[in-house]
Design a protein around this motif. Structure first.
Motif, short mmCIF file in Angstrom:
data_model
loop_
_atom_site.label_atom_id
_atom_site.label_comp_id
_atom_site.label_asym_id
_atom_site.label_seq_id
_atom_site.Cartn_x
_atom_site.Cartn_y
_atom_site.Cartn_z
N ARG A 217 66.73 -8.66 24.52
CA ARG A 217 65.50 -9.10 23.87
C ARG A 217 64.43 -8.03 23.98
N GLN B 235 60.94 -9.25 32.17
CA GLN B 235 60.94 -10.71 32.07
C GLN B 235 61.94 -11.25 31.05
N VAL B 236 62.69 -10.36 30.40
CA VAL B 236 63.72 -10.75 29.44
C VAL B 236 64.90 -9.78 29.60
N GLY C 89 53.09 -13.58 22.40
CA GLY C 89 52.43 -13.90 23.65
C GLY C 89 53.36 -14.04 24.84
N ARG C 90 54.67 -14.16 24.59
CA ARG C 90 55.63 -14.30 25.68
C ARG C 90 55.70 -12.99 26.47
N GLY C 91 55.65 -13.09 27.80
CA GLY C 91 55.75 -11.91 28.63
C GLY C 91 57.11 -11.26 28.52
N VAL C 92 57.14 -9.95 28.33
CA VAL C 92 58.39 -9.20 28.19
C VAL C 92 58.56 -8.19 29.32
N VAL D 189 61.45 -13.03 20.22
CA VAL D 189 60.56 -13.27 21.36
C VAL D 189 59.27 -13.86 20.80
N PRO D 190 58.87 -15.06 21.25
CA PRO D 190 57.65 -15.69 20.72
C PRO D 190 56.41 -14.83 20.98
N ARG E 166 54.00 -7.79 25.54
CA ARG E 166 54.09 -9.23 25.26
C ARG E 166 54.63 -9.46 23.85
N GLY E 167 55.43 -10.53 23.72
CA GLY E 167 55.93 -10.91 22.40
C GLY E 167 56.74 -9.80 21.76
#
Length: 546
Positions: free
Chosen positions: A475, A398-399, A339-342, A336-337, A362-363
């Motif tokens: 994820r 979100q994942v 800052g990506r919302g999880v 998961v990059p 996040r991330g």
């Protein structure tokens, strides 16, 4: 407790499940007074042995003998949520009779029920206080207490019964640090025979001896866990030296056999050449050739016998070296990059009243979720996983995510391991499913065993395999007390696998050592809301009496 000598013993004890799977075979062991820690790899038969000693299982061969009353705390404790606390403690009839007498009812049956136990309620409350359950009323129902509190409640019932022998199977599972400290005190003060199966190192530091159940036999080690590990390490070092010496002996015997064959071949060629060139008379040459063949046979047989003996010594030496099978967890590529919302929770209140408020992941964050028993950690994870609706607020995953519950109730007991795992990945081939299961030590016929016949550690491995093979790959992993049923070798392997995982983690656990090994990036304490904390603060907060 009785005043007769107290002990447990088995004689040529054997046990197999109805499908024919053997667990114990011809086991003879005797346990006397004091505290014994029973350890061994997952699936070695520890829990089965306790159930046999407690009389919950019937041996398929041999016998179990006990002198004294036996109390047993199972690993997978299930209590009827509708029963009252005094029923679990076994004092409900005495309480009812006592209250009837106090209300003016002089019936004889009430006095018979009470007997000499006029202070039964005071004793019950004292035991509950001893285990940190003083706030739990005797008239409350089991459904109103947490999983950890229900374990302590069952232990309180055993303490009230005062058995001569106490058998505990993974008693610290689901207990917070405060509750564990209460249980440690109980174990240290136990006056009779106590046998505890546990992977809790702090608990095992409080026993008098370690019984190591390995490959169908029990080896005894004096002292606590640390002394056992030192002794075992010394044994293994000596065993490995013996293996190296035996390997060198095999190599030497092979060289000597090879050299002997070369020498004998040369002698045969010389004898043949002498015969062909008529260097000696034919009769003499034939005699020499015959003698050489007999000598060669004896010589070769001697070296082959020495080589066989060396190989046998090597096999014995290798068997003494433990090669503990460990799970090989290979998590899917789920990065998961940053800052990506999880995960996002907005003004959430859980169904059982705990307020969470706002919560964002996040991330590839690694979040430790901690708190006292009953704070709502499991409820929060189940809400995030979509199993429960929040009483108020919104939750957005979100994942793709997967949830590993502490009760390990995702699998169907009636189905085999391979059938269960295939349900989570219907597009996977049978070979792919079996290949994944092999990494979790379910090889061949083991993968075809029904889940209902598995040990706690085996069930964990099967559940984890099902989640990781599921589609789509997770994820975000939500883990609820993941180390509860694992032996220490498997905990180390799980830690290494999670350390390599590139997705986001939310882990609820009371094992701070395990959490600290995961590289946690954020610690959250659930206690009338979520708030940041640290391991140092946790040790102080969770060990403080409320």
């Amino acid at each position: 407790m009785s005043h007769q000598p107290v002990f447990l013993s088995t004689s040529a004890l054997s046990f197999a499940w109805p499908d024919g799977t053997g667990v114990l075979d011809d086991l003879t062991v005797s346990v006397g007074p004091g505290r014994t820690g029973l350890v061994g790899p997952n699936g070695s038969g520890k829990s089965t042995l306790l159930r046999l000693l407690a009389g919950e299982l019937t041996p398929t061969g041999g016998a179990v003998r006990t002198a004294g009353e036996v109390g047993y705390l199972p690993q997978d404790l299930v209590l009827d949520t509708g029963r009252r606390v005094d029923e679990i403690l076994g004092i409900d009839r005495k309480r009812a009779a006592l209250h009837a007498i106090e209300a003016g009812d002089p019936a004889e049956e009430h006095f018979a029920a009470v007997g000499d136990d006029w202070d039964v309620e005071e004793r019950a409350r004292a035991v509950l206080d001893q285990l940190g359950l003083g706030s739990i009323g005797l008239d409350r129902t089991v459904g109103e207490v947490s999983g950890g509190e229900s374990v302590l409640l069952r232990l309180a019932a055993l303490l009230l019964a005062r058995p001569d022998v106490l058998l505990l199977d993974e008693p610290t599972n689901n207990l917070d640090l405060y509750a564990r400290s209460r249980l440690y005190e109980t174990v240290e003060g136990w006056p009779g025979v106590l046998v505890v199966v546990s992977h809790d190192r702090e608990l095992l530091e409080r026993v008098d001896r370690i019984a190591d159940l390995h490959e169908g036999g029990v080896s005894w080690y004096g002292g606590p866990w640390s002394a056992y590990r030192e002794a075992l390490a010394a044994e293994q070092e000596a065993a490995e030296r013996t293996v190296r010496a035996a390997e060198a002996d095999v190599r030497r015997q092979r060289r000597e056999l090879s050299d002997a064959r070369v020498r004998l071949a040369r002698r045969r060629r010389y004898a043949q050449k002498s015969f062909e060139n008529k260097v000696v008379p034919k009769v003499v040459a034939n005699t020499r050739r015959s003698s050489a063949q007999v000598s060669a046979g004896k010589h070769r047989g001697l070296h082959e016998e020495r080589l066989a003996e060396a190989r046998e010594r090597l096999e014995v030496a290798v068997e003494a070296v433990r090669d503990e099978d460990e799970i090989r967890v290979e998590l899917p590529s789920t990065s998961v990059p940053p800052g990506r919302g999880v995960l996002l929770l907005r003004d959430v209140e859980l169904r059982h009243g705990a307020r969470v408020g706002g919560f964002e992941v996040r991330g590839p964050e690694r979040i430790a979720l901690v708190g006292r028993n009953g704070a709502g950690k499991t409820t929060l994870l189940r809400t995030v996983a979509g199993e429960l609706e929040p009483a108020r607020g919104e939750m957005e995953a979100q994942v793709p995510l997967r949830f590993l519950p502490q009760r390990l109730d995702l699998l169907d007991d009636a189905l085999s391991v391979v059938e269960n795992v295939a349900r989570f990945a219907p597009a996977a081939t049978g070979n792919a499913v079996r290949a994944r299961l092999a990494r979790f030590l379910f090889r061949g016929a083991r993968a075809d065993r029904p889940v209902g016949a598995l040990s706690g550690g085996e069930r964990f491995r099967a559940t984890l395999a099902a989640l990781l093979l599921a589609e789509p790959a997770p994820r975000l992993l939500l883990l609820d007390e993941p180390t509860n049923s694992l032996d220490m070798a498997s905990v180390r392997k799980l830690t290494a696998a999670l350390d390599a995982y590139e997705g986001a983690l939310v882990v609820a656990s009371h094992d701070l050592g395990f959490l600290e090994s995961l590289g946690i990036t954020r610690w959250l304490l659930l206690d009338d809301g979520l708030r940041p904390t640290t391991p140092e603060e946790l040790r102080e907060v969770l060990s403080t009496v409320e």
